[in-house]
Design a protein around this motif. Structure first.
Motif, PDB file in Angstrom:
ATOM      1  N   GLN A  63       0.821  -1.191   0.000  1.00  0.00           N
ATOM      2  CA  GLN A  63       0.000   0.000   0.000  1.00  0.00           C
ATOM      3  C   GLN A  63       0.867   1.257   0.000  1.00  0.00           C
ATOM      4  OE1 GLN A  63      -3.403   0.061  -0.220  1.00  0.00           O
ATOM      5  NE2 GLN A  63      -3.218  -2.151  -0.526  1.00  0.00           N
ATOM      6  N   LEU A  64       0.246   2.367  -0.440  1.00  0.00           N
ATOM      7  CA  LEU A  64       0.963   3.639  -0.520  1.00  0.00           C
ATOM      8  C   LEU A  64       1.530   4.023   0.844  1.00  0.00           C
ATOM      9  CD1 LEU A  64       1.779   6.181  -2.089  1.00  0.00           C
ATOM     10  CD2 LEU A  64      -0.493   7.126  -1.589  1.00  0.00           C
ATOM     11  N   LYS A  89       6.741   4.745   4.166  1.00  0.00           N
ATOM     12  CA  LYS A  89       7.563   4.483   5.350  1.00  0.00           C
ATOM     13  C   LYS A  89       8.944   3.954   4.987  1.00  0.00           C
ATOM     14  CE  LYS A  89       3.576   3.242   8.239  1.00  0.00           C
ATOM     15  NZ  LYS A  89       2.910   2.107   8.946  1.00  0.00           N
ATOM     16  N   HIS A  90       9.117   3.469   3.753  1.00  0.00           N
ATOM     17  CA  HIS A  90      10.368   2.814   3.380  1.00  0.00           C
ATOM     18  C   HIS A  90      11.026   3.480   2.171  1.00  0.00           C
ATOM     19  CE1 HIS A  90       8.005  -0.289   5.548  1.00  0.00           C
ATOM     20  NE2 HIS A  90       9.184  -0.624   6.045  1.00  0.00           N
ATOM     21  N   LEU A  91      10.972   4.794   2.140  1.00  0.00           N
ATOM     22  CA  LEU A  91      11.568   5.537   1.022  1.00  0.00           C
ATOM     23  C   LEU A  91      13.082   5.622   1.197  1.00  0.00           C
ATOM     24  CD1 LEU A  91       8.989   8.464   0.846  1.00  0.00           C
ATOM     25  CD2 LEU A  91       9.262   6.648  -0.849  1.00  0.00           C
ATOM     26  N   PRO A  92      13.856   5.395   0.132  1.00  0.00           N
ATOM     27  CA  PRO A  92      15.319   5.517   0.244  1.00  0.00           C
ATOM     28  C   PRO A  92      15.749   6.981   0.190  1.00  0.00           C
ATOM     29  CG  PRO A  92      14.727   4.921  -1.994  1.00  0.00           C
ATOM     30  CD  PRO A  92      13.439   4.921  -1.203  1.00  0.00           C
ATOM     31  N   ALA A  93      16.864   7.288   0.826  1.00  0.00           N
ATOM     32  CA  ALA A  93      17.401   8.652   0.799  1.00  0.00           C
ATOM     33  C   ALA A  93      18.365   8.807  -0.370  1.00  0.00           C
ATOM     34  CB  ALA A  93      18.112   8.953   2.114  1.00  0.00           C
ATOM     35  N   LEU A 107      14.940  10.918  -2.552  1.00  0.00           N
ATOM     36  CA  LEU A 107      13.549  10.500  -2.748  1.00  0.00           C
ATOM     37  C   LEU A 107      12.774  10.549  -1.435  1.00  0.00           C
ATOM     38  CD1 LEU A 107      14.126   7.495  -5.169  1.00  0.00           C
ATOM     39  CD2 LEU A 107      12.900   9.603  -5.715  1.00  0.00           C
ATOM     40  N   LYS A 108      13.424  10.185  -0.355  1.00  0.00           N
ATOM     41  CA  LYS A 108      12.773  10.171   0.957  1.00  0.00           C
ATOM     42  C   LYS A 108      12.257  11.559   1.331  1.00  0.00           C
ATOM     43  CE  LYS A 108      13.776   8.899   5.778  1.00  0.00           C
ATOM     44  NZ  LYS A 108      14.811   8.328   6.661  1.00  0.00           N
ATOM     45  N   ASN A 109      13.136  12.566   1.232  1.00  0.00           N
ATOM     46  CA  ASN A 109      12.747  13.920   1.620  1.00  0.00           C
ATOM     47  C   ASN A 109      11.712  14.513   0.678  1.00  0.00           C
ATOM     48  OD1 ASN A 109      14.597  13.677   3.677  1.00  0.00           O
ATOM     49  ND2 ASN A 109      16.189  14.874   2.645  1.00  0.00           N
ATOM     50  N   LEU A 111      -2.730  15.159  -5.572  1.00  0.00           N
ATOM     51  CA  LEU A 111      -2.553  14.254  -4.435  1.00  0.00           C
ATOM     52  C   LEU A 111      -3.842  13.525  -4.082  1.00  0.00           C
ATOM     53  CD1 LEU A 111      -0.207  16.414  -2.177  1.00  0.00           C
ATOM     54  CD2 LEU A 111       0.394  14.386  -3.530  1.00  0.00           C
ATOM     55  N   GLU A 112      -4.986  14.156  -4.336  1.00  0.00           N
ATOM     56  CA  GLU A 112      -6.272  13.491  -4.091  1.00  0.00           C
ATOM     57  C   GLU A 112      -6.444  12.261  -4.977  1.00  0.00           C
ATOM     58  OE1 GLU A 112      -9.272  16.396  -4.692  1.00  0.00           O
ATOM     59  OE2 GLU A 112      -8.707  17.623  -2.945  1.00  0.00           O
ATOM     60  N   LYS A 113      -5.762  12.266  -6.138  1.00  0.00           N
ATOM     61  CA  LYS A 113      -5.915  11.164  -7.092  1.00  0.00           C
ATOM     62  C   LYS A 113      -4.798  10.121  -6.968  1.00  0.00           C
ATOM     63  CE  LYS A 113      -8.174  14.247 -10.421  1.00  0.00           C
ATOM     64  NZ  LYS A 113      -9.525  13.732 -10.176  1.00  0.00           N
ATOM     65  N   VAL A 114      -3.770  10.399  -6.164  1.00  0.00           N
ATOM     66  CA  VAL A 114      -2.647   9.465  -6.046  1.00  0.00           C
ATOM     67  C   VAL A 114      -3.081   8.239  -5.256  1.00  0.00           C
ATOM     68  CG1 VAL A 114      -0.334   9.095  -5.102  1.00  0.00           C
ATOM     69  CG2 VAL A 114      -0.887  11.256  -6.239  1.00  0.00           C
ATOM     70  N   ALA A 115      -2.950   7.066  -5.898  1.00  0.00           N
ATOM     71  CA  ALA A 115      -3.301   5.811  -5.231  1.00  0.00           C
ATOM     72  C   ALA A 115      -2.099   4.890  -5.066  1.00  0.00           C
ATOM     73  CB  ALA A 115      -4.390   5.093  -6.023  1.00  0.00           C
ATOM     74  N   ASP A 116      -1.034   5.171  -5.814  1.00  0.00           N
ATOM     75  CA  ASP A 116       0.141   4.294  -5.753  1.00  0.00           C
ATOM     76  C   ASP A 116       1.382   5.089  -6.134  1.00  0.00           C
ATOM     77  OD1 ASP A 116       1.658   2.062  -5.361  1.00  0.00           O
ATOM     78  OD2 ASP A 116       0.941   0.969  -7.119  1.00  0.00           O
ATOM     79  N   LEU A 117       2.525   4.500  -5.871  1.00  0.00           N
ATOM     80  CA  LEU A 117       3.806   5.175  -6.064  1.00  0.00           C
ATOM     81  C   LEU A 117       4.841   4.168  -6.527  1.00  0.00           C
ATOM     82  CD1 LEU A 117       5.976   7.459  -5.460  1.00  0.00           C
ATOM     83  CD2 LEU A 117       5.997   6.571  -3.123  1.00  0.00           C
ATOM     84  N   ASP A 118       5.605   4.531  -7.550  1.00  0.00           N
ATOM     85  CA  ASP A 118       6.746   3.729  -7.990  1.00  0.00           C
ATOM     86  C   ASP A 118       8.012   4.564  -7.868  1.00  0.00           C
ATOM     87  OD1 ASP A 118       5.441   1.419  -8.535  1.00  0.00           O
ATOM     88  OD2 ASP A 118       5.370   1.671 -10.713  1.00  0.00           O
TER      89      ASP A 118
END
Length: 620
Positions: A2-3, A8-12, A35-37, A57-64
């Motif tokens: 999930q998004l 929570k696990h974004l790399p810096a 990417l984390k910041n 942002l209201e339409k964002v459901a996922d992230l790659d």
């Protein structure tokens, strides 16, 4: 995952992030040093975001995420992904169509100069983009007048006993007749590139030296040709305005903004002289600062150009991205590139002049758009009156059939919304149930599938099983146009009655006579040739025909490619698809070199050599 978990696990690390909506469609691409910041900054509680960003942002459901080794690599990847996916919330050129370039095919033994809209990594030099087709055509005419390069379309000139007419009128050096060697021809092509780079002063010195050399050797005919060529280049230079006292190569860039769009103006200064200008209309700029718009444009524009000057003057700074953009452009140029925002002096006056031109062009575009809207509204109102409709039809759908003697029969549906093409709503149908060239039955199959899908999707939407973004046919037309006469219209109306859509008005538009046929009406409706309503319908009909023919040709090419390449060892379905996607048609594949074939995704040198040898053996 999930998004929330991904956040929570974004790399810096540096890299690119891609936001997707519920349907999995990429709606925004961005890059970051960390990417984390960067990504977390979007989702901080209480963060002050522009209205456009909040809506996204209201339409964002996922992230790659795609991690890179440096921010410069991230910048290059970001631009490639934007170009490929055209995300809704990125700043992009307003026109969906690609801009034309002048292409010099340097990998050929005897290079050609041509106009193209495809910018490929094929070893050619590309000059542009040109925002006006007239400008690129004018430049091509001038080049043909000054430089005797070949205009034949073959990849390499076919050997012939006698040279073509262009040779006899001094418009070609005659490589087809063996009258010029490769080095001499390429020397002339290098002069073409100098001219297109705006380095006419260097070209003048080169031509003058050659003319004097020819005269000293008593080669008077050659000296006379060089004299005429030199005079033509000097005439071009004389028309150019001196901008600076030095001999700098500069691009001067400024932006003017309106609430929903922006205009970026670029002046090209070469050797201290203004050699040309282009403007670009941008969309997706709502709520962005001029700094952000300028930064987005520079990344997009310089991704597509081959020549980068040593100095780019900006009417405003571009903030924190300046250093990484300079590093990227320096790598692309192979020499130092500086982005400067002049504060005083002649350069300040120059960027102010460019900014003024950007503002004037934006106003002209606004007035032209208003005029087009007025004309379209008048055309729709006139159409409603002529056809007896209660209201102007806001959504028009037109249907056409294309086949070759009944083979690979297809139907196309083009859509105009408020008088303008809506390409994202076009639909195409491969005819499945009809044998032979039967346009009536083919029209019926296409309309049956279109309106059956409408019934199904409207029910699924009502029960909440799909979203409006997933539905493709639920929006109904206010008017249906069938490309054809009474027979085609009658076939279409039969299906519409069967499926309960008889209340939607439909008419047949016959070619040549340009008459409109209505069911149950003895006499056709005739609109004056100057009628805006008729001109609107003609544009709709022609667009549908173009779309149908393009789809039919693609199926025919795929069938031809499949049957032909089935015989080539090592070429399967995946490679066939990759080749067709890369080159567009079998004809273009035949023109490609082994290096170009090997560069296609999934290919290698062995497979490329097999394809090249097979096709060129087959064509002998």
């Amino acid at each position: 995952m999930q998004l929330e978990e991904k956040l929570k696990h974004l790399p810096a690390s540096p890299g690119v992030y891609l936001y997707k909506d519920e349907a999995g469609k990429i709606i925004y691409v961005g890059k970051a040093l960390s990417l984390k910041n960067r990504v977390r900054s979007y989702f901080q509680p209480g963060a002050q975001q522009p209205p456009k960003t909040r809506l996204m942002l209201e339409k964002v459901a996922d992230l790659d995420l795609i991690v890179t080794d440096s921010e410069v690599e991230a910048l290059i990847l970001e631009q490639n992904l934007i170009k490929e996916h055209r995300p809704r919330y990125n700043v992009m050129y307003k026109d969906d169509k690609s801009y034309p370039y002048l292409k010099v095919t340097l990998r050929d033994d005897f290079p050609r100069v041509m106009i193209t809209r495809r910018h490929l990594r094929d070893g050619s030099r590309y000059f542009g983009p040109y925002t006006r087709v007239g400008a690129v055509n004018e430049t091509m005419r001038l080049l043909k007048k000054i430089f005797p390069f070949r205009s034949c379309k073959q990849k390499e000139p076919a050997a012939r006993g006698r040279p073509c007419l262009n040779y006899h009128i001094n418009r070609c050096l005659g490589p087809c007749g063996g009258l010029v060697d490769r080095d001499k021809y390429r020397s002339m092509i290098n002069e073409v590139c100098l001219f297109l780079e705006g380095r006419q002063e260097d070209l003048i010195k080169l031509l003058a030296a050659r003319m004097e050399e020819a005269a000293e050797k008593l080669e008077f005919e050659r000296a006379a040709r060089l004299r005429d060529q030199l005079q033509a280049v000097r005439e071009v230079v004389e028309r150019q305005k001196i901008i600076t006292g030095g001999f700098e190569d500069q691009d001067v860039v400024a932006v003017a903004q309106a609430p929903e769009e922006a205009c970026v103006m670029v002046f090209f200064v070469r050797g201290g002289k203004l050699i040309g200008r282009e403007h670009f209309m941008l969309k997706g700029t709502e709520g962005l600062s001029g700094q952000d718009v300028l930064s987005a444009f520079i990344k997009q524009y310089y991704t597509d150009v081959d020549f980068v000057p040593g100095e780019i003057l900006l009417a405003a700074g571009i903030g924190e991205e300046q250093a990484v953009i300079e590093t990227w452009l320096t790598g692309k140029r192979g020499a130092r590139v500086l982005l400067k925002t002049p504060r005083r002096g002649e350069k300040k006056k120059l960027v102010e002049m460019v900014a003024k031109n950007a503002g004037l062009t934006l106003e002209q575009e606004r007035l032209a758009a208003e005029s087009r809207r007025d004309h379209t509204a008048e055309a729709l109102a006139e159409l409603a009156g002529a056809l007896g409709l209660e209201n102007p039809p806001l959504r028009l759908e037109c249907y056409d059939i294309s086949n070759t003697q009944g083979v690979d029969s297809v139907a196309a549906m083009a859509v105009f919304v408020e008088g303008k093409p809506a390409p994202d709503q076009y639909r195409r149908f491969k005819i499945r149930t009809v044998e032979g060239p039967d346009d009536f039955a083919s029209i019926q199959e296409a309309l049956r599938r279109r309106f059956t899908r409408a019934v199904e999707e409207r029910e699924l939407l009502h029960t909440g099983q799909i979203s409006s973004r997933e539905a493709k046919f639920h929006v109904l037309p206010d008017l249906v146009i069938i490309d054809g006469g009474k027979g085609q219209l009658s076939a279409a109306r039969h299906v519409m009655r069967q499926l309960g859509f008889s209340r939607i008005p439909a008419f047949g538009l016959a070619k040549e006579e340009e008459l409109l046929f209505a069911e149950g009406q003895a006499e056709p409706i005739s609109l004056a040739p100057t009628s805006r309503a008729l001109q609107l319908l003609q544009r709709l009909r022609d667009e549908t025909h173009r779309f149908a023919v393009t789809y039919h040709r693609s199926l025919r090419d795929k069938a031809g490619l499949k049957s032909l390449l089935d015989e080539v060892e090592g070429i399967g379905e995946v490679r066939r698809r990759s080749l067709l996607k890369a080159f567009g048609s079998l004809r273009e594949i035949e023109k490609a070199t082994t290096e170009q074939l090997a560069a296609v995704k999934g290919m290698n040198k062995k497979a490329a050599r097999a394809v090249y040898e097979f096709l060129h053996g087959a064509s002998c």
